[in-house]
Design a protein around this motif. Structure first.
Motif, PDB file in Angstrom:
ATOM      1  N   ALA A 168       0.659  -1.250  -0.272  1.00 23.54           N
ATOM      2  CA  ALA A 168       0.099   0.070  -0.140  1.00 23.54           C
ATOM      3  C   ALA A 168       0.834   1.323  -0.008  1.00 23.54           C
ATOM      4  O   ALA A 168       0.532   2.288  -0.586  1.00 23.54           O
ATOM      5  N   ALA A 169       1.949   1.019   0.565  1.00 23.76           N
ATOM      6  CA  ALA A 169       3.005   2.245   0.645  1.00 23.76           C
ATOM      7  C   ALA A 169       4.350   1.853   1.174  1.00 23.76           C
ATOM      8  O   ALA A 169       4.395   0.589   1.551  1.00 23.76           O
ATOM      9  N   VAL A 212       0.102   7.927   5.305  1.00 24.97           N
ATOM     10  CA  VAL A 212      -0.758   7.110   4.443  1.00 24.97           C
ATOM     11  C   VAL A 212      -2.197   6.323   4.936  1.00 24.97           C
ATOM     12  O   VAL A 212      -1.830   5.467   5.895  1.00 24.97           O
ATOM     13  N   TYR A 213      -3.188   6.500   4.469  1.00 28.30           N
ATOM     14  CA  TYR A 213      -4.412   5.511   4.732  1.00 28.30           C
ATOM     15  C   TYR A 213      -4.915   4.719   3.663  1.00 28.30           C
ATOM     16  O   TYR A 213      -4.907   5.131   2.678  1.00 28.30           O
ATOM     17  N   THR A 214      -5.127   3.418   4.222  1.00 31.23           N
ATOM     18  CA  THR A 214      -5.194   2.362   3.062  1.00 31.23           C
ATOM     19  C   THR A 214      -6.411   1.557   3.653  1.00 31.23           C
ATOM     20  O   THR A 214      -6.618   1.360   4.969  1.00 31.23           O
ATOM     21  N   ASP A 215      -7.315   0.666   2.990  1.00 29.18           N
ATOM     22  CA  ASP A 215      -8.043  -0.333   3.293  1.00 29.18           C
ATOM     23  C   ASP A 215      -7.616  -1.602   3.448  1.00 29.18           C
ATOM     24  O   ASP A 215      -8.092  -2.459   3.858  1.00 29.18           O
ATOM     25  N   GLN A 216      -6.218  -1.624   3.034  1.00 25.21           N
ATOM     26  CA  GLN A 216      -5.439  -2.900   3.179  1.00 25.21           C
ATOM     27  C   GLN A 216      -3.927  -2.738   2.897  1.00 25.21           C
ATOM     28  O   GLN A 216      -3.610  -1.942   2.382  1.00 25.21           O
ATOM     29  N   SER A 217      -3.304  -3.700   3.525  1.00 20.80           N
ATOM     30  CA  SER A 217      -1.739  -3.410   3.713  1.00 20.80           C
ATOM     31  C   SER A 217      -1.114  -3.579   2.195  1.00 20.80           C
ATOM     32  O   SER A 217      -0.235  -3.204   1.799  1.00 20.80           O
ATOM     33  N   ASP A 277      -7.060  -6.891   5.050  1.00 22.23           N
ATOM     34  CA  ASP A 277      -8.183  -6.370   4.564  1.00 22.23           C
ATOM     35  C   ASP A 277      -9.527  -6.421   5.717  1.00 22.23           C
ATOM     36  O   ASP A 277     -10.559  -5.823   5.417  1.00 22.23           O
ATOM     37  N   PHE A 309     -10.790   2.766   6.301  1.00 19.85           N
ATOM     38  CA  PHE A 309      -9.326   3.266   6.167  1.00 19.85           C
ATOM     39  C   PHE A 309      -8.527   3.274   7.301  1.00 19.85           C
ATOM     40  O   PHE A 309      -9.157   3.784   8.445  1.00 19.85           O
ATOM     41  N   PHE A 346      -1.456   3.455   7.658  1.00 21.68           N
ATOM     42  CA  PHE A 346      -0.557   2.191   7.054  1.00 21.68           C
ATOM     43  C   PHE A 346       0.802   2.704   7.771  1.00 21.68           C
ATOM     44  O   PHE A 346       1.594   3.895   7.559  1.00 21.68           O
TER      45      PHE A 346
END
Length: 218
Positions: free
Chosen positions: A136-137, A149-154, A182, A191, A194
């Motif tokens: 994700a990052a 960083v914000y995400t819905d999965q790694s 997830d 979210f 990360f």
């Protein structure tokens, strides 16, 4: 008459049993792949193994994981480079240790089997790959351009494994698409921030799930 009838019944039952066994063997042969591996019902996308695979008390060597990255990030001035989304040598070693540990815990331990560090001492050898793998990052927390960083999965990728015996013959294969991390604390579709701690925690949980499913398949 009764003395003749009973042997005839016995012979008939033997004949029927032999036919059923032959039919089952033919069905397995038709379903087997080129290496003689038979598909197994599984929570993973694909699992196949030789008939009556038994790893009880076996010594297994897990090779360093191979990684094929997905290039989904644009590169250019002011943006992250493709290699920033790849694991460095230290991270790869950490991932190798995590995969071997979780495979041993969830798959080998129930069979009384163990890991070995020397392939020459192994009864079996496991090759693992992560295909289409994407983070994700970047994991480097010092990179100022990704400090939050914000995400819905790694991460996501396809986990592929092949188990070989001491003669180099394949005895098991599996394949499964993994959406790593997830299920965040905030819930599906939410979210979360990360970072490297998040990634390694999610990777550990997800690999435990994968190898637990593999265990149930066999």
């Amino acid at each position: 008459m009764r003395r003749i009838f009973q042997p005839l019944v016995f012979i008939s039952l033997l004949f029927i049993g032999a036919c059923a066994q032959q039919s089952a063997l033919e069905e397995r042969a038709q379903n087997a792949d080129a290496d003689g591996l038979l598909p197994r019902e599984s929570g993973l996308d694909e699992v196949a193994a030789v008939f009556a695979l038994d790893l009880s008390g076996a010594a297994v060597y897990v090779e360093p994981v191979e990684i094929e990255y997905t290039k989904r990030f644009k590169t250019g001035p002011g943006t992250a480079r493709a290699r920033d989304y790849e694991l460095d040598e230290g991270d790869r070693q950490k991932l190798n240790a995590l995969l071997a540990q979780t495979f041993s815990e969830k798959f080998l331990a129930p069979r009384g089997s163990r890991l070995v560090d020397d392939p020459a001492e192994a009864d079996y050898r496991l090759q693992l790959r992560l295909e289409n793998f994407s983070l994700a990052a970047p994991l480097d927390p010092t990179a100022t351009w990704v400090w939050r960083v914000y995400t819905d999965q790694s991460a996501y990728g396809v986990l592929v494994g092949s188990l070989y015996d001491s003669d180099g013959n394949p005895v098991m294969r599996f394949r499964d698409r993994r959406d790593i991390g997830d299920n965040f604390v905030a819930g599906p579709g939410r979210f979360e921030r990360f970072n490297s701690v998040t990634f390694w925690g999610d990777m550990r949980i997800d690999m435990r799930r994968a190898f637990a499913s593999l265990d149930k398949s066999l």
